[in-house]
Design a protein around this motif. Structure first.
Motif, PDB file in Angstrom:
ATOM      1  N   GLY A   1     121.915  -3.774  35.890  1.00 31.79           N
ATOM      2  CA  GLY A   1     122.649  -4.841  35.045  1.00 31.79           C
ATOM      3  C   GLY A   1     121.635  -6.146  35.229  1.00 31.79           C
ATOM      4  N   ILE A   2     121.274  -6.410  36.441  1.00 26.94           N
ATOM      5  CA  ILE A   2     120.293  -7.359  36.799  1.00 26.94           C
ATOM      6  C   ILE A   2     118.734  -7.296  36.059  1.00 26.94           C
ATOM      7  CG2 ILE A   2     118.531  -8.460  38.837  1.00 26.94           C
ATOM      8  CD1 ILE A   2     120.596  -7.314  40.779  1.00 26.94           C
ATOM      9  N   LEU A   3     118.486  -6.135  35.879  1.00 28.92           N
ATOM     10  CA  LEU A   3     117.131  -6.088  35.055  1.00 28.92           C
ATOM     11  C   LEU A   3     117.511  -6.495  33.611  1.00 28.92           C
ATOM     12  CD1 LEU A   3     115.530  -2.940  36.439  1.00 28.92           C
ATOM     13  CD2 LEU A   3     115.034  -5.301  37.280  1.00 28.92           C
ATOM     14  N   GLN A   4     118.614  -6.113  33.035  1.00 27.34           N
ATOM     15  CA  GLN A   4     119.111  -6.346  31.752  1.00 27.34           C
ATOM     16  C   GLN A   4     119.216  -8.099  31.523  1.00 27.34           C
ATOM     17  OE1 GLN A   4     122.554  -4.098  31.191  1.00 27.34           O
ATOM     18  NE2 GLN A   4     121.716  -2.415  30.118  1.00 27.34           N
ATOM     19  N   GLN A   5     119.873  -8.492  32.554  1.00 23.42           N
ATOM     20  CA  GLN A   5     119.862  -9.837  32.519  1.00 23.42           C
ATOM     21  C   GLN A   5     118.444 -10.764  32.486  1.00 23.42           C
ATOM     22  OE1 GLN A   5     123.518 -11.410  34.877  1.00 23.42           O
ATOM     23  NE2 GLN A   5     123.401  -9.418  35.530  1.00 23.42           N
ATOM     24  N   MET A   6     117.897  -9.972  33.187  1.00 24.00           N
ATOM     25  CA  MET A   6     116.121 -10.462  33.329  1.00 24.00           C
ATOM     26  C   MET A   6     115.410 -10.386  32.130  1.00 24.00           C
ATOM     27  SD  MET A   6     115.404  -9.479  37.038  1.00 24.00           S
ATOM     28  CE  MET A   6     113.749  -9.530  37.107  1.00 24.00           C
ATOM     29  N   GLY A   7     115.905  -9.348  30.978  1.00 27.53           N
ATOM     30  CA  GLY A   7     115.366  -9.074  29.971  1.00 27.53           C
ATOM     31  C   GLY A   7     114.359  -8.017  30.078  1.00 27.53           C
TER      32      GLY A   7
ATOM     33  N   LYS B   1     116.261 -17.401  35.078  1.00 26.11           N
ATOM     34  CA  LYS B   1     117.617 -17.065  34.653  1.00 26.11           C
ATOM     35  C   LYS B   1     118.591 -17.049  35.484  1.00 26.11           C
ATOM     36  CE  LYS B   1     115.983 -14.673  30.364  1.00 26.11           C
ATOM     37  NZ  LYS B   1     115.997 -13.333  29.668  1.00 26.11           N
ATOM     38  N   PRO B   2     119.943 -17.441  35.330  1.00 30.49           N
ATOM     39  CA  PRO B   2     120.996 -17.255  36.123  1.00 30.49           C
ATOM     40  C   PRO B   2     121.375 -15.706  36.267  1.00 30.49           C
ATOM     41  CG  PRO B   2     121.766 -18.361  34.285  1.00 30.49           C
ATOM     42  CD  PRO B   2     120.341 -18.350  34.136  1.00 30.49           C
ATOM     43  N   ILE B   3     121.276 -15.061  37.174  1.00 29.53           N
ATOM     44  CA  ILE B   3     121.793 -13.706  37.302  1.00 29.53           C
ATOM     45  C   ILE B   3     123.210 -13.457  38.167  1.00 29.53           C
ATOM     46  CG2 ILE B   3     120.989 -11.397  37.808  1.00 29.53           C
ATOM     47  CD1 ILE B   3     119.296 -12.716  35.958  1.00 29.53           C
ATOM     48  N   SER B   4     123.878 -12.569  37.509  1.00 30.57           N
ATOM     49  CA  SER B   4     124.998 -12.003  38.431  1.00 30.57           C
ATOM     50  C   SER B   4     125.053 -10.574  38.527  1.00 30.57           C
ATOM     51  CB  SER B   4     126.325 -12.746  37.895  1.00 30.57           C
ATOM     52  OG  SER B   4     126.481 -12.281  36.582  1.00 30.57           O
TER      53      SER B   4
ATOM     54  N   PHE C   1     109.211  -7.557  39.489  1.00 28.29           N
ATOM     55  CA  PHE C   1     109.184  -8.280  38.309  1.00 28.29           C
ATOM     56  C   PHE C   1     109.264  -9.876  38.486  1.00 28.29           C
ATOM     57  CE2 PHE C   1     111.501  -4.187  37.469  1.00 28.29           C
ATOM     58  CZ  PHE C   1     110.462  -3.879  36.328  1.00 28.29           C
ATOM     59  N   PRO C   2     108.204 -10.669  37.897  1.00 26.12           N
ATOM     60  CA  PRO C   2     108.179 -12.118  37.997  1.00 26.12           C
ATOM     61  C   PRO C   2     109.487 -12.974  37.766  1.00 26.12           C
ATOM     62  CG  PRO C   2     106.849 -11.407  36.163  1.00 26.12           C
ATOM     63  CD  PRO C   2     107.484 -10.154  36.689  1.00 26.12           C
ATOM     64  N   ALA C   3     109.543 -14.057  38.427  1.00 22.33           N
ATOM     65  CA  ALA C   3     110.754 -14.796  38.097  1.00 22.33           C
ATOM     66  C   ALA C   3     110.951 -15.192  36.724  1.00 22.33           C
ATOM     67  CB  ALA C   3     110.528 -16.339  39.036  1.00 22.33           C
TER      68      ALA C   3
END
Length: 439
Positions: free
Chosen positions: A286-292, A258-261, A253-255
């Protein structure tokens, strides 16, 4: 062998038989006194006045020898020194022996175990003028502690320190993208039981290096923080959280910028001072959710229901229904407050505080002047008004009409208030009491 060496050897042998073994035969027969008091004169026949024991530096002379053996005899009353070999050269006499005995008394802070011990001993004496003047060596303390069953107990704190330092070296290596640091603590043939989740990783420690380098390529300013380290036996369990900005490809998944935790757990096994295998779980979804990339599986918060819950709490407070908190708030509710309402846990402090205030202001009313909700939180701006007719905070009734404000943030979970952050105008209230002059 000279005559003098032969005499020295014979003297050491007699010392072991008559003093250390107290004249006892290997089968337990012979002289075996119940008391070890009054033995200083006997020890003085064999031990020089300035004798020094390098194995126990604080024990000097005959009295030091008595004190040393008293400890052993108290813990192992039936101890026996079976001589194996007695090699000698000039004034140096070596003892090779097997020490046996049953641990029926306390030793070094440990209670009696009732265990039978058998330990190999290697000791070296220097004889000067026919007496024991210097002593080196002893028994294998590792074997001793193992047979006593306290080896892990004694070494556990030190092992925990070493393993904890290894974890910090590991995490520092990840945060600094330092391959050398990772190779210091991971074995060459390290086995990552979760490595199948990422294809194309090389085996062993190089897989660790590659995987963490990929993370640093995906997230700039990547920082792992250690939240917990648990050590038991050869295993180290760690809990961490990570933060970084998504500035590179992650799982294709490309950049996003977004800040991710995310959080992670890992259990590592140590062998020969290196991590040799591990199992881990981290919040990839959770990382993928924050990335959308992946939608949230949690139902959206019901903001109106959360606001209604908070409104009802204060409506019931105006009815002096203190026990409403049992219905609307979690039993393990936590308050992060100020001088009037400091940190509290549980519901009883909330009830006590409400009753105290209502008894002091019998016509007390609270009004919600603002209410704002987002996510799982509801913030309210409040105003209390009432007549001071009872004692409050050590102050006698003034019959004054008083008013004060507060703002509280309530966190709601499963339909109940579980946590609160609170600030109130205690300063203004104390001004009304006359304790603080008005500006």
């Amino acid at each position: 062998m000279t005559a003098e060496t032969d005499r020295n050897k014979q003297m050491v042998q007699t010392y072991v038989v008559e003093v250390v073994n107290r004249g006892t035969n290997e089968d337990g027969t012979g002289r075996h006194p119940d008391s070890v008091d009054g033995m200083l004169e006997l020890f003085s026949k064999y031990v020089a006045a300035d004798a020094f024991d390098y194995a126990a530096p604080e024990m000097i002379g005959p009295q030091g020898a008595v004190d040393t053996l008293k400890v052993m005899w108290a813990a192992f009353p039936n101890s026996y020194f079976a001589l194996d070999q007695l090699p000698a050269e000039r004034d140096l006499i070596m003892i090779q022996a097997v020490i046996s005995g049953t641990n029926t008394g306390p030793l070094m802070g440990f209670p009696a175990t009732g265990k039978e011990l058998s330990l190999h001993a290697l000791q070296l004496f220097r004889v000067v003028d026919g007496k024991l003047a210097r002593h080196w060596g002893g028994i294998s303390m590792i074997s001793f502690f193992q047979q006593m069953g306290v080896y892990d107990q004694i070494l556990a704190p030190r092992i925990a320190e070493i393993y904890t330092a290894m974890v910090h070296r590991y995490i520092d290596g990840v945060n600094n993208d330092d391959a050398a640091a990772l190779r210091e603590v991971f074995a060459v043939d390290f086995n990552d039981h979760n490595s199948a989740q990422v294809t194309g990783l090389p085996p062993g420690v190089e897989g660790v290096v590659t995987a963490h380098h990929m993370l640093n390529e995906s997230f700039s300013d990547l920082t792992f923080t250690i939240d917990e380290i648990l050590v038991e036996g050869d295993q180290v369990a760690i809990r961490v959280h990570a933060e970084g900005k998504h500035t590179g490809d992650f799982y294709g998944f490309p950049a996003t910028g977004k800040p991710i935790s995310w959080t992670a757990h890992r259990i590592l096994r140590v062998k020969d001072g290196m991590f040799v295998e591990a199992w881990n779980e981290f919040d990839q979804v959770g990382i993928l959710q924050q990335m959308g990339v992946v939608p949230s599986f949690a139902p959206p918060p019901n903001l109106e229901a959360n606001k209604a819950l908070v409104r009802r709490l204060y409506e019931e407070e105006n009815k002096h229904n203190v026990d409403i908190v049992d219905e609307l708030m979690s039993a393990d509710f936590v308050m992060h407050g100020d001088a009037l309402n400091p940190y509290q846990k549980g519901l009883e402090p909330i009830k006590q505080g409400a009753r105290m205030t209502q008894e002091a202001f019998n016509d007390l009313v609270v009004d919600i002047e603002d209410i704002v909700a987002a996510g799982d939180k509801v913030m309210v701006r409040l105003r209390w008004t009432g007549t001071h007719t009872g004692p409050f905070m050590g102050m006698a009734p003034t019959n004054k009409k008083m008013t004060w404000t507060a703002i509280a943030t309530n966190r709601i979970e499963n339909g109940k208030i579980v946590e609160r952050w609170f600030n109130s105008d205690v300063f203004g209230l104390l001004q009304q009491f006359g304790m603080i002059p008005s500006a």
